[in-house]
Design a protein around this motif. Structure first.
Motif, PDB file in Angstrom:
ATOM      1  N   GLU A   1       0.573  -1.110   0.299  1.00 51.07           N
ATOM      2  CA  GLU A   1       0.173  -0.329  -0.051  1.00 51.07           C
ATOM      3  C   GLU A   1       0.999   1.133   0.124  1.00 51.07           C
ATOM      4  OE1 GLU A   1      -3.162   0.360  -0.374  1.00 51.07           O
ATOM      5  OE2 GLU A   1      -3.420  -2.078  -0.669  1.00 51.07           O
ATOM      6  N   ALA A   2       1.879   1.115   0.687  1.00 48.37           N
ATOM      7  CA  ALA A   2       2.892   2.488   0.804  1.00 48.37           C
ATOM      8  C   ALA A   2       2.926   2.802  -0.557  1.00 48.37           C
ATOM      9  CB  ALA A   2       3.891   1.888   1.999  1.00 48.37           C
TER      10      ALA A   2
ATOM     11  N   LYS B   1       2.052   1.294  -3.285  1.00 50.21           N
ATOM     12  CA  LYS B   1       0.443   2.086  -4.215  1.00 50.21           C
ATOM     13  C   LYS B   1       0.770   3.084  -4.128  1.00 50.21           C
ATOM     14  CE  LYS B   1      -1.940  -1.820  -4.795  1.00 50.21           C
ATOM     15  NZ  LYS B   1      -3.940  -2.673  -4.015  1.00 50.21           N
ATOM     16  N   GLU B   2       0.415   3.933  -2.939  1.00 47.17           N
ATOM     17  CA  GLU B   2       1.010   6.327  -3.311  1.00 47.17           C
ATOM     18  C   GLU B   2       1.824   6.322  -4.059  1.00 47.17           C
ATOM     19  OE1 GLU B   2       1.215   6.809   0.907  1.00 47.17           O
ATOM     20  OE2 GLU B   2      -0.992   6.793   1.497  1.00 47.17           O
ATOM     21  N   ILE B   3       2.648   6.218  -4.526  1.00 46.18           N
ATOM     22  CA  ILE B   3       3.650   6.397  -6.078  1.00 46.18           C
ATOM     23  C   ILE B   3       3.437   5.651  -6.477  1.00 46.18           C
ATOM     24  CG2 ILE B   3       5.096   7.837  -3.614  1.00 46.18           C
ATOM     25  CD1 ILE B   3       6.248   4.825  -4.008  1.00 46.18           C
ATOM     26  N   CYS B   4       2.625   5.179  -7.105  1.00 51.69           N
ATOM     27  CA  CYS B   4       2.240   4.201  -7.537  1.00 51.69           C
ATOM     28  C   CYS B   4       3.527   3.208  -8.511  1.00 51.69           C
ATOM     29  CB  CYS B   4       2.358   5.558  -9.556  1.00 51.69           C
ATOM     30  SG  CYS B   4       1.077   6.490  -9.080  1.00 51.69           S
TER      31      CYS B   4
ATOM     32  N   ASP C   1       3.054  -1.030  -7.858  1.00 55.42           N
ATOM     33  CA  ASP C   1       2.687  -2.273  -7.721  1.00 55.42           C
ATOM     34  C   ASP C   1       3.703  -3.161  -7.143  1.00 55.42           C
ATOM     35  OD1 ASP C   1       1.136  -3.750  -7.844  1.00 55.42           O
ATOM     36  OD2 ASP C   1       0.369  -3.830  -9.298  1.00 55.42           O
TER      37      ASP C   1
ATOM     38  N   TRP D   1       1.397   1.465   9.842  1.00 53.93           N
ATOM     39  CA  TRP D   1       1.354   2.739   8.671  1.00 53.93           C
ATOM     40  C   TRP D   1       2.233   3.501   8.273  1.00 53.93           C
ATOM     41  CZ3 TRP D   1       0.532   2.071   3.893  1.00 53.93           C
ATOM     42  CH2 TRP D   1      -0.049   3.388   3.010  1.00 53.93           C
TER      43      TRP D   1
ATOM     44  N   GLN E   1       5.590   3.830   5.635  1.00 49.88           N
ATOM     45  CA  GLN E   1       5.726   5.048   4.921  1.00 49.88           C
ATOM     46  C   GLN E   1       7.535   5.823   5.091  1.00 49.88           C
ATOM     47  OE1 GLN E   1       1.974   7.239   5.844  1.00 49.88           O
ATOM     48  NE2 GLN E   1       1.176   6.573   4.293  1.00 49.88           N
TER      49      GLN E   1
ATOM     50  N   CYS F   1       9.324   3.780   2.943  1.00 49.43           N
ATOM     51  CA  CYS F   1       8.980   3.477   1.455  1.00 49.43           C
ATOM     52  C   CYS F   1      10.641   5.319   1.341  1.00 49.43           C
ATOM     53  CB  CYS F   1       8.082   3.829   1.450  1.00 49.43           C
ATOM     54  SG  CYS F   1       7.142   3.828  -0.813  1.00 49.43           S
ATOM     55  N   ASP F   2       9.815   6.552   2.439  1.00 53.23           N
ATOM     56  CA  ASP F   2      11.519   7.520   2.318  1.00 53.23           C
ATOM     57  C   ASP F   2      12.349   7.231   1.783  1.00 53.23           C
ATOM     58  OD1 ASP F   2       8.350   8.367   1.285  1.00 53.23           O
ATOM     59  OD2 ASP F   2       8.229   9.834   3.031  1.00 53.23           O
TER      60      ASP F   2
END
Length: 143
Positions: A49-50, A52-55, A57, A118, A122, A125-126
């Motif tokens: 999901e994290a 997906k937020e930045i497209c 997959d 969650w 995120q 991810c960054d």
């Protein structure tokens, strides 16, 4: 030019999967990126999901448990470990010259609360995105 293989390894594949997703965005040729879990192979819905937020997959990438002998074919091995919480991943001395180590938090070991997890996913991810960007610069300067 010879194809290079770069492995991203984390304890259970979640953080290395994110790294593979980000690496897929690098403008590199002749480099294959692979991700795997060292101790187990699982995928967290939070990592998917994290990203997906930045497209990006990740849903089609299957959790993968690394076989040690595969590392002989790697050109670079990126160990993703939480120095404070993860069990140490130890590799053979023959692979030592190929290793980059990233100290990145393991969200599973920092919180059991889904909302906090969650946020942690995120954040990592960054963090991984910035490290992949730096890796991309290094790779392009060595080609």
């Amino acid at each position: 030019m010879t194809n290079q293989t770069i492995y991203f390894i984390s304890s259970n594949h979640e953080r290395s999967l994110i790294a593979e997703g980000w690496a897929s965005r690098l403008n590199t040729q002749n480099i294959t990126f692979r991700s795997a879990g060292w101790f187990s192979a699982k995928t967290s819905p939070f990592s998917i999901e994290a990203m997906k937020e930045i497209c990006i997959d990740l849903s089609s990438i299957q959790p993968y448990h690394l076989k040690k002998e595969e590392l002989d074919e790697a050109d670079i091995i990126v160990l993703i470990q939480d120095f404070d919480k993860d069990e140490k991943i130890s590799l053979s001395p023959t692979t030592a010259k190929k290793i980059l180590t990233w100290n990145i938090m393991n969200p599973d070991k920092h919180s059991a609360d889904p909302n906090e997890k969650w946020v942690l996913f995120q954040e990592i991810c960054d963090d991984i995105a910035l490290r992949i960007k730096d890796l991309g610069k290094t790779l392009s300067s060595t080609v």
